[in-house]
Design an enzyme around this catalytic site. Structure first.
Site, PDB file in Angstrom:
ATOM      1  N   CYS A   1       5.217  -3.919  -0.463  1.00 34.76           N
ATOM      2  CA  CYS A   1       3.473  -4.201  -1.676  1.00 34.76           C
ATOM      3  C   CYS A   1       2.514  -3.873  -1.348  1.00 34.76           C
ATOM      4  CB  CYS A   1       4.599  -4.962  -2.361  1.00 34.76           C
ATOM      5  SG  CYS A   1       5.071  -5.134  -3.818  1.00 34.76           S
ATOM      6  N   CYS A   2       1.293  -3.211  -1.607  1.00 38.47           N
ATOM      7  CA  CYS A   2       0.306  -3.220  -1.324  1.00 38.47           C
ATOM      8  C   CYS A   2      -0.540  -3.824  -1.755  1.00 38.47           C
ATOM      9  CB  CYS A   2      -0.140  -1.438  -2.403  1.00 38.47           C
ATOM     10  SG  CYS A   2       0.723  -0.295  -1.289  1.00 38.47           S
ATOM     11  N   PHE A   3       0.034  -5.337  -1.081  1.00 37.27           N
ATOM     12  CA  PHE A   3      -1.089  -6.872  -1.049  1.00 37.27           C
ATOM     13  C   PHE A   3      -1.109  -7.165  -0.122  1.00 37.27           C
ATOM     14  CE2 PHE A   3       1.491 -10.073  -2.170  1.00 37.27           C
ATOM     15  CZ  PHE A   3       2.463  -9.322  -3.130  1.00 37.27           C
TER      16      PHE A   3
END
Ligand SMILES: *Cc1c(COP(=O)(O)O)cnc(C)c1O
Length: 454
Positions: free
Chosen positions: A365-367
């Site tokens: 995921c992009c965090f």
């Protein structure tokens, strides 16, 4: 730079994972269930689930007529629910969707309990028409039932109380704090009297319900809440001079040991704690309902995920895997409350050995916080390896998060044949397709926000 010794932050669950599922991981890789195309999947131990259900029934064997329900939210997959229905469980549901799943799985309405915290009139109407048991969450909800109830309904109707016995070690999992959103807060001024009145006015209201909490709640706390509920039932029946309350729904919430392979506490420990706190519970005066989720499924499932890359950053080794917040949501968002044991396997699905390296196990995921374990000491991971997240049979792969439009991972049930040890898999859920992701992202309305002339 490779760290081999430094004490990592968030160090948890470092006991070596048992070899119990090694052959299953290898078979999953060999049979192509886990690989480049499908880099993450969930696995469920079919026989293990049956054994857990058996342990639950055995623990209550001295009390005839207990309805053990499975809390559908813990593993909301129809084939799993059907397995449980066939193993003698009922089903606890908390939304119209879960009710639908329970019916599709074949639970008879008489073995389904509806506990949604915010039931709509339509939801109540349907449950009453079907004959599903309903536990009202508040006095306001009871008034809605008054208006909707047909006297011929076969639904058992109950009221959820919050015994306000306090919380456990994980706030969000503690449902019996003073200010919890669930049930009628029993110790608030005037509440006891109002509850007695509510029963007096409704001869058809025959059940008390309490679910004290889930992971992080000690057995004694759960048992204390059940004892408060039993005392209240005795008081109501005494005051009304009639045994109007005939059943107690004592909820679920047995905590799960995520630190190693042992099952503790056991259902037998739970029954012992209940017997100590509320001896009258097993007098036979009340039919009992239980609602267990995590304790039945967690240790009977795992997530397998490929390592796509590894890198070093600021002196830390990071493995970028496909197991992140989309499938291990709680662990990523609350790493200290939900640590998981992790196993390291080679590209062939065989356990890795060799010197351990402290590694962050990150997800897709992009965090930045999408990390399922920090500084975990494991054999050095490399591209194409596989990591296994143990004890994730409940509330993990079955409860995916659609973040980054990542697909719901496939889920497989497995069995290990006796002497040969051959592993066979059954598809429980296909991996989500890109077409399905597009469809649920509004594909049918693609032009909806475009201004059109004429
Ligand atoms: C979630 C829930 C359960 C099951 O809790 P577990 O910790 O998974 O056993 C039981 N009853 C109610 C009302 C719940 O909300």
């Amino acid at each position: 730079m490779t760290q081999t010794t430094s004490a990592p932050h968030h160090e948890h669950g470092t006991a070596p994972p048992a070899a119990r599922y090694d052959a299953v991981v290898e078979a999953a890789v060999q049979q192509g269930l886990l690989g480049e195309g499908d880099p993450v999947a969930g696995f469920i131990d079919t026989e293990g689930v049956r054994a857990s259900v058996g342990a639950l029934h055995d623990a209550f064997a001295a009390t005839p007529g207990v309805l053990h329900t499975f809390a559908a939210k813990a593993c909301s997959l129809i084939p799993v629910l059907r397995l449980l229905a066939g193993s003698g469980m009922g089903c606890e549901v908390a939304s119209p969707g879960e009710l639908r799943l329970a019916l599709e799985a074949g639970f008879p309405a008489s073995r389904i309990v509806l506990d949604s915290p915010a039931k709509t009139r339509e939801e109540i109407r349907l449950a009453l028409a079907l004959g599903v048991a309903v536990n009202a969450d508040s006095l306001a909800e009871l008034r809605r039932i008054d208006a909707l109830r047909n006297p011929s309904t076969t639904s058992v109707l109950g009221l959820r109380i919050n015994p306000q016995v306090g919380g456990g070690s994980i706030g969000p999992m503690s449902t019996a704090t003073d200010t919890s959103k669930f049930g009628v807060a029993l110790r608030d001024p005037g509440a006891r009297e109002a509850i007695v009145e509510a029963f007096r006015e409704r001869p058809w209201l025959t059940r008390l319900h309490a679910h004290v909490g889930s992971q992080g709640c000690p057995l004694e706390l759960i048992a204390a809440g059940v004892a408060r509920s039993h005392e209240l039932a005795e008081e109501i029946n005494g005051t009304l001079g009639v045994r109007q309350i005939t059943s107690l729904d004592i909820g679920g919430g047995l905590p799960v040991n995520f630190a190693d392979e042992t099952v503790r506490p056991t259902y037998a420990d739970y029954v012992a704690a209940l017997t100590a706190a509320a001896p009258g519970l097993f007098s036979g005066h009340y039919a009992l309902v239980t609602e267990f989720g995590r304790s039945l499924l967690a240790k009977n499932g795992f997530i397998g995920a490929r390592v796509e890359y590894t890198k070093d950053a600021g002196g830390r080794r990071i493995a970028l895997t496909h197991a992140g917040a989309q499938t291990a949501t709680r662990t990523v968002l609350m790493p200290d409350a939900w640590p998981l044991r992790i196993g390291a396997f080679g590209p062939d699905g065989i356990p890795k050995s060799g010197p351990v390296v402290a590694q962050d196990i990150a997800g897709p995921c992009c965090f930045a916080g999408d990390v399922v374990a920090y500084g975990r000491e494991l054999p050095e991971l490399a591209e194409d390896d596989v990591v296994v997240l143990y004890d994730t049979g409940a509330y993990y792969f079955s409860t995916p998060w659609a973040y980054n439009s990542l697909p719901r991972p496939a889920v497989y049930g497995f069995r290990v044949a006796g002497p040969t040890g051959a592993v066979t898999f059954a598809t429980v859920r296909e991996p989500q397709s890109l077409d399905s992701i597009a469809a649920e992202s509004g594909l049918a309305h693609v032009d909806a926000l475009i201004e059109r002339d004429g």
